[in-house]
Structure formats: C-alpha cells, structure tokens
Design a protein around this motif. Sequence first.
Motif, short mmCIF file in Angstrom:
data_model
loop_
_atom_site.label_atom_id
_atom_site.label_comp_id
_atom_site.label_asym_id
_atom_site.label_seq_id
_atom_site.Cartn_x
_atom_site.Cartn_y
_atom_site.Cartn_z
N LEU A 165 0.82 -1.21 0.00
CA LEU A 165 0.00 0.00 0.00
C LEU A 165 0.86 1.26 0.00
CD1 LEU A 165 -2.87 1.10 0.05
CD2 LEU A 165 -2.86 0.92 2.54
N ARG A 166 2.02 1.23 0.66
CA ARG A 166 2.87 2.43 0.74
C ARG A 166 3.39 2.85 -0.63
NH1 ARG A 166 5.33 -1.60 2.97
NH2 ARG A 166 7.11 -2.54 1.89
N SER A 167 3.38 1.92 -1.60
CA SER A 167 3.87 2.30 -2.93
C SER A 167 2.72 2.73 -3.84
CB SER A 167 4.65 1.15 -3.56
OG SER A 167 3.77 0.16 -4.01
N ARG A 168 1.50 2.75 -3.32
CA ARG A 168 0.40 3.30 -4.11
C ARG A 168 -0.49 4.15 -3.20
NH1 ARG A 168 -4.13 -0.13 -4.20
NH2 ARG A 168 -3.88 -1.89 -2.81
N LYS A 169 0.17 5.16 -2.65
CA LYS A 169 -0.47 6.02 -1.67
C LYS A 169 -1.70 6.73 -2.21
CE LYS A 169 3.49 6.85 1.38
NZ LYS A 169 2.86 6.69 2.71
N GLU A 170 -1.77 6.91 -3.55
CA GLU A 170 -2.92 7.60 -4.13
C GLU A 170 -4.22 6.83 -3.88
OE1 GLU A 170 -0.50 6.14 -5.75
OE2 GLU A 170 -1.50 4.57 -6.92
N ALA A 171 -4.11 5.54 -3.56
CA ALA A 171 -5.31 4.74 -3.32
C ALA A 171 -5.84 4.92 -1.90
CB ALA A 171 -5.01 3.27 -3.59
N ILE A 172 -5.00 5.45 -1.01
CA ILE A 172 -5.36 5.46 0.41
C ILE A 172 -6.64 6.25 0.73
CG2 ILE A 172 -4.55 6.20 2.70
CD1 ILE A 172 -1.72 5.32 1.81
N PRO A 173 -6.78 7.51 0.24
CA PRO A 173 -8.00 8.25 0.58
C PRO A 173 -9.29 7.55 0.16
CG PRO A 173 -6.35 9.72 -0.34
CD PRO A 173 -5.83 8.33 -0.53
N VAL A 174 -9.30 7.02 -1.05
CA VAL A 174 -10.50 6.33 -1.56
C VAL A 174 -10.82 5.10 -0.73
CG1 VAL A 174 -11.55 5.25 -3.59
CG2 VAL A 174 -9.91 7.13 -3.87
N LEU A 175 -9.78 4.30 -0.46
CA LEU A 175 -9.99 3.08 0.33
C LEU A 175 -10.45 3.43 1.74
CD1 LEU A 175 -6.92 0.86 -0.68
CD2 LEU A 175 -9.33 0.35 -1.10
N GLN A 201 -2.46 12.54 6.96
CA GLN A 201 -1.76 11.67 7.89
C GLN A 201 -1.83 10.21 7.46
OE1 GLN A 201 0.17 12.60 10.10
NE2 GLN A 201 0.60 10.58 10.95
N LEU A 202 -3.01 9.81 6.97
CA LEU A 202 -3.17 8.43 6.48
C LEU A 202 -2.25 8.17 5.30
CD1 LEU A 202 -7.05 7.85 6.58
CD2 LEU A 202 -5.33 7.18 8.26
N VAL A 203 -2.09 9.18 4.46
CA VAL A 203 -1.25 9.03 3.27
C VAL A 203 0.23 8.97 3.68
CG1 VAL A 203 -0.50 10.15 1.14
CG2 VAL A 203 -2.93 10.09 1.73
N ARG A 204 0.59 9.75 4.72
CA ARG A 204 1.97 9.80 5.17
C ARG A 204 2.41 8.49 5.83
NH1 ARG A 204 1.84 14.31 8.81
NH2 ARG A 204 0.89 15.40 7.06
N TYR A 205 1.47 7.84 6.50
CA TYR A 205 1.78 6.61 7.23
C TYR A 205 2.19 5.50 6.25
CZ TYR A 205 1.04 2.72 10.52
OH TYR A 205 1.19 1.62 11.30
N GLU A 206 3.08 4.60 6.71
CA GLU A 206 3.66 3.60 5.80
C GLU A 206 2.85 2.30 5.66
OE1 GLU A 206 7.26 3.86 4.12
OE2 GLU A 206 5.95 5.60 4.03
#
Length: 301
Positions: A165-175, A201-206
């Motif tokens: 997930l850390r290598s596709r951070k753009e997916a984090i907000p939607v998920l 913060q969610l995007v920054r987290y690994e």
Amino acid sequence: MQELFDALKRAAPHESTVLITGESGTGKELIARALHALGSRASGPFVAINCATLSDQLLESELFGHERGAFTSADRPKPGVMESADGGTLLLDEVNEMGLGCQAKLLRAIERREFRRVGGTRKIKVNLRVIAACNVNLEDAVAAHRFRPDLYYRLKVLSLEVPPLRSRKEAIPVLAQRFLDEVTATAHLPARRLTPEALAQLVRYEWPGNVRELRNAMESVALMTARTLIDVEDLPPNVRKVAEGAVQVPVGTRLDTAEREIIKRTLETYPSVKESARVLGIGLRTLHTKIRAYGLRDRRS
Ligand SMILES: Nc1ncnc2c1ncn2[C@@H]1O[C@H](COP(=O)(O)OP(=O)(O)OP(=O)(O)O)[C@@H](O)[C@H]1O
Ligand SMILES: [Mg+2]
C-alpha cells in the motif's frame, strides 16, 4: 496497480497456474477471487486452503482426500479440496509453507490433472485452475532448498505481483473512505468523513500491514469515535504518531548511532517489540540483542 489489473484481465481467461506474490494484507486473496470470477470457471467453486496451518501429512489429506483406514483417525472416506474445487479454482495460500513431500505430489497432480486419495488406489481426474499465493519471495525458498524448483516454475507460469500500500499512496483516501462507509453502514452509524489533515496523515503513514491494516484502522475509528468528522487525534495511536516519526540522520553520523536512533524511535512508535521487529525487517531475537547492546529499554517492560 493499473498494470496489475491489466495483467489480471489478461490472465483470467486462461487455464494456466497463477502465482500471486505480495506482502501480507495486500489483497492476494481478493485478486485470486477476481481471477476466478473473470475466468471461464466462474460458475464453478472457489476453494482456498492455507498451507501454513497444517502439518504436511494433514495437508496432503486435505488436498487429495483420503480413503477409510488411510490413517488411524480416518474412519470414513473424505474428498480433498482438489476434488471439491473440480470445475472451479483452487487457491493454495502461503504455498511456500508446503513441505517437500507434499510439493512433489502436488506437482504430479497439477501436471497429470489426476491423483489418488491418501490410502486410495483409484485415480481421480479433475479439471481445475490452480492459483498459488505467497507473501515471501518464493525464489529464496527455492535457493534455500525448501521449495522444489520444478514446482516453482510450474506455479509461476503466470505471475502477479501485488504492490504494498505504501507504494500506491494515491489509493489510500479512496480506500479509507470506502472502509468507513462500509463499517458505518453495517453498524447503522452516521456516515463519517475525514478532515484533510487526517487524510494527509493516512497518506503519510507507511502501512506495514497494508490494506488489511487500513481497513482495521478505519473500523476502529468508526466504532470508537462519536464525531462524524474524523481528525488526526481520532486516528489509532501508531498511525497518528508518524507525523513526528521521522528520524533525522545527518551525514557524518556513525552507522551504529543511526541504527540505535532508528530502533529507539521504532520502539516508541509501534505497539510491541514484535511489531517493531517486523517493521525493521529483522528477527525478534536480533532486535532484542540490539536493544540490549544499545542499552535501550522497551518502555513497556
Ligand atoms: N483493493 C482492495 N479493496 C478493498 N479491500 C481490500 C483491497 N485489498 C485488500 N482488501 C481487504 O484487505 C484485507 C486483506 O486482503 P487479503 O486477505 O486478500 O490479503 P492477503 O494478501 O491475502 O493477506 P495475507 O498474506 O495476510 O493472507 C481483506 O479484508 C480484503 O478485503
Ligand atoms: Mg491471504
């Protein structure tokens, strides 16, 4: 991710074995189910078996089934998952954990599309697609002689890599929003939104635990917070902490000093020594040795 979806669509209609590799919690099982659903066997069964939870002997009988009297507790014949997945898809999860004896039998069964139950003489023919998943580099297991090279090549005819997930951070907000919506809908709670700061913060987290960890974090937030607008302080402690979590290592720092600092900060950030060891990519024993060597103390002990 788009690459993965393209590969998935290309792989789905075929018969060939697929090897899905990716860290824990990245969605390997989800991919396997998608392969099944998009393939020609979608109307057939999807059966998953975890190779890590069973001894080799039990795994063999789970895979191929057994006849009555095959071993002491076999008081009745039982079909294995190879039979129950006939006409559909069989997922061999954590395939790297399979013992060498079982690997040999599996290879033969895949190549001949037939096998015998444990203690049986009758040949059983099946028509199924085999998908294997593992969260380690299977090549390393081959190099360490823990995995048969011939089976490895058989399994990875088609291979899919699920990125962390850390290598596709753009997916984090939607998920994150999707998981919040799912939890609140199921629990009949009012809908929740994340503030831009919480999102950042969610995007920054690994996300060492990948999508599963994100899902669990959003579930805990949705259930534990009464507010409908979720801010940084509502996030789980380890997710929240990462903002102050950067380690400053100026050029000219001794390697052991840098290591000590990284270990210290990791121990402060993650809930357990075990979790810290996993994040640092070292064994638990090694971490304990380093904690002693650097005079660090786990603040909880
Ligand atoms: N892209 C995604 N969209 C929605 N949910 C996802 C996605 N990827 C994973 N998940 C969810 O994350 C959790 C973990 O997924 P899954 O069980 O497929 O991971 P895994 O790679 O098989 O992990 P493990 O190696 O630990 O078995 C599941 O609850 C799954 O529904
Ligand atoms: Mg899994």
